[in-house]
Design an enzyme around this catalytic site. Structure first.
Site, PDB file in Angstrom:
ATOM      1  N   SER A 254       0.840  -1.202   0.000  1.00 31.87           N
ATOM      2  CA  SER A 254       0.000   0.000   0.000  1.00 31.87           C
ATOM      3  C   SER A 254       0.870   1.245   0.000  1.00 31.87           C
ATOM      4  CB  SER A 254      -0.913   0.002   1.229  1.00 31.87           C
ATOM      5  OG  SER A 254      -0.408   0.863   2.218  1.00 31.87           O
ATOM      6  N   LYS A 255       0.333   2.301  -0.597  1.00 28.67           N
ATOM      7  CA  LYS A 255       1.163   3.499  -0.729  1.00 28.67           C
ATOM      8  C   LYS A 255       1.405   4.171   0.618  1.00 28.67           C
ATOM      9  CE  LYS A 255      -2.590   6.418  -2.334  1.00 28.67           C
ATOM     10  NZ  LYS A 255      -3.253   6.863  -3.519  1.00 28.67           N
ATOM     11  N   ARG A 256       0.584   3.870   1.609  1.00 26.86           N
ATOM     12  CA  ARG A 256       0.815   4.465   2.931  1.00 26.86           C
ATOM     13  C   ARG A 256       1.960   3.771   3.660  1.00 26.86           C
ATOM     14  NH1 ARG A 256      -4.216   4.002   2.305  1.00 26.86           N
ATOM     15  NH2 ARG A 256      -4.295   2.054   3.469  1.00 26.86           N
TER      16      ARG A 256
END
Ligand code: GLU
Length: 496
Positions: A254-256
């Site tokens: 995930s980009k987070r």
């Protein structure tokens, strides 16, 4: 329409009536993700397997609130970096979903005219009030009310009674979706604008797509989309849903949480070839033990049918190791050329006028043998181009021991300053060895203060080649500066 032959490997589909047409359909709502890159490459490999094969790039830009033109540019740039561009005849596009608005509306109207879709004015609250369990979705209240289009009326697809819908997924096999679990889904909003599920199908129809190869997260849309294809009287494409990509904790990338932007890898100095090679192995393998394999060899072997359905681990350490191998396999000139953005670009930490190509060339083979990503070149060679070595306290404290460190530097200074001292790596090694021995130091201990005085760090390129590259004058001036600092430190310590 093409004739599908579900029982043969996808490579054989090429012999059916229509050439293979795959597509990559990103939404330009953020940085281009490594997962998107993997989908693009799988589609690209298949398209390249036949002379007439094509991969369409379709930018799904209908979410006006989240799209930005720079994300679209980023996608096109990133694909080109991976080798996917209109320079290759297998590439088609880019097409933009927003240009197909008329077709989306016309198809929605046609489905309504054919009785396959109906208007509905129920609000969410009304549906909720009627259902004990809101998770069941829409209850079909307007199915037979015969509403005409109007404000507040969305168009819903009439999911046929009976069922199930069986999706023949090239990777997962047969996946059944019971119609009782598929609500009559909205295909167009009250303002006539289409939903993803419809626009995506209409575009695939328009672009004569034969293979839909995309991320697993779209599997749940697939029965709805297959129903739409069938309602339009068309044979659905071959479906293939790629396994999810997970991180070390087995959580979906995930980009987070994770470094997922392809651009960050590019900026760090990953080579496109290594990236392509590594991404191709996320869910697929060429079938023997070989992993490092150039695109030209991998592409003909790729088969969607051989893609694994279980999640694929994005192993950054392995990617680094791949990259190191690709770096070492480069011709020296190519290596030097590829290092230039870090060496002579704006990002270099030294004054561009101080960069000396000949000096770099002399140490380039040493650097090439030890970096895993190109950006690591900078800390390896910065001592050559900065007017003073970097200050790295940890290295200083480790190597500059009071007393013995100073004595070693003083002895080295005297020896290196001797005009009779030959200035070659070999001769400098002997000199350091002998100087150290006179103080009872082994080579490792003897060279540490010299290295930190000259380069600023305890680790780096082989020391004696570095001294040779830097030249006597600069070596002596750096040893002199380090000695001064050491003596001051000793003085301060004595006073304290
Ligand atoms: N635009 C969709 C996405 O970026 C892809 C749809 C598809 O591949 O069918 O997730």
């Amino acid at each position: 329409m093409f004739r599908e032959c579900t029982s043969t490997p996808d490579t054989l589909v090429a012999v059916t009536e229509t050439p293979i047409r795959t597509r990559f359909a990103p939404s330009p709502t953020g940085m281009f993700h490594v997962g998107g890159a993997r989908s693009a490459l799988f589609n690209w490999a298949l398209a390249q397997q036949s002379p007439e094969g094509r991969m369409v790039l379709r930018v799904e830009d209908t979410d006006a609130a989240r799209n930005r033109p720079e994300w679209t540019d980023g996608i096109i740039r990133a694909l080109a970096w991976l080798g996917i561009s209109d320079a290759d005849p297998h590439f088609e596009g880019p097409y933009f979903q927003s240009s197909y608005a008329d077709q989306h509306r016309e198809t929605a109207q046609r489905l309504h005219a054919d009785g396959r879709a109906y208007y509905c004015d129920c609000t969410r609250d009304q549906v909720q009030e009627r259902r004990d369990n809101p998770n069941l979705g829409y209850d079909g209240f307007c199915r037979d009310r015969g509403l005409e289009p109007g404000p507040g009326r969305a168009l819903r697809f009439r999911v046929p009674d009976g069922g199930p819908t069986v999706v023949e997924d090239r990777i997962r096999g047969r996946v059944e979706f019971d119609h009782a679990a598929i609500e009559d889904f909205v295909i167009a909003r009250a303002d006539g604008s289409p939903l993803f599920v419809l626009a995506n199908v209409v575009d695939d129809v328009e672009m004569r797509i034969t293979h839909v190869i995309r991320g697993e997260e779209h599997l749940s849309n697939t029965p709805k989309q297959q129903l739409l294809w069938e309602a339009l009287g068309l044979t659905p494409p071959v479906w293939a849903h790629l396994p999810v990509i997970v991180n070390e904790q087995r959580k979906k990338l995930s980009k987070r949480r994770d470094k997922v932007a392809l651009e960050s890898y590019q900026e760090e100095g990953y080579l496109a070839e290594a990236m392509v090679n590594y991404l191709m192995l996320l869910g697929w393998a060429p079938g023997d033990d070989r992993e490092i394999m150039p695109w030209s060899q991998m592409q003909p072997l790729f088969s969607v049918a051989d893609v694994n359905s279980s999640s694929a681990f994005f192993d950054e350490k392995k990617l680094r190791a791949f990259n190191g191998e690709y770096i070492r396999a480069l011709e020296l000139d190519d290596f030097i050329h590829r290092c230039q953005p870090w060496l002579s670009g704006d990002a270099a930490p030294w004054d561009p006028a101080d960069y000396d190509a000949a000096v770099f060339r002399a140490v380039a083979p040493l650097a090439q043998s030890r970096v895993a990503v190109l950006s690591e070149i900078v800390p390896n060679v910065d001592f050559l181009f900065l007017s003073e070595p970097v200050e790295d306290e940890k290295s200083w404290n480790k190597a500059m021991k009071p007393g013995v460190g100073r004595e070693m530097l003083e002895a080295a200074q005297a020896r290196f300053a001797d005009p009779g001292q030959e200035w070659t790596a070999d001769a400098l090694k002997t000199a350091t060895e002998e100087t150290g021995a006179s103080l009872g130091l082994k080579l490792g201990k003897a060279q540490a203060p010299v290295r930190v005085a000259v380069t600023g760090r305890t680790v780096g390129l082989p020391l004696f080649e570095s001294l040779e590259g830097l030249g006597r004058e600069r070596v002596l001036s750096r040893i002199g500066a380090a000695l001064e600092r050491l003596r001051n430190q000793e003085k301060d310590a004595a006073q304290a």
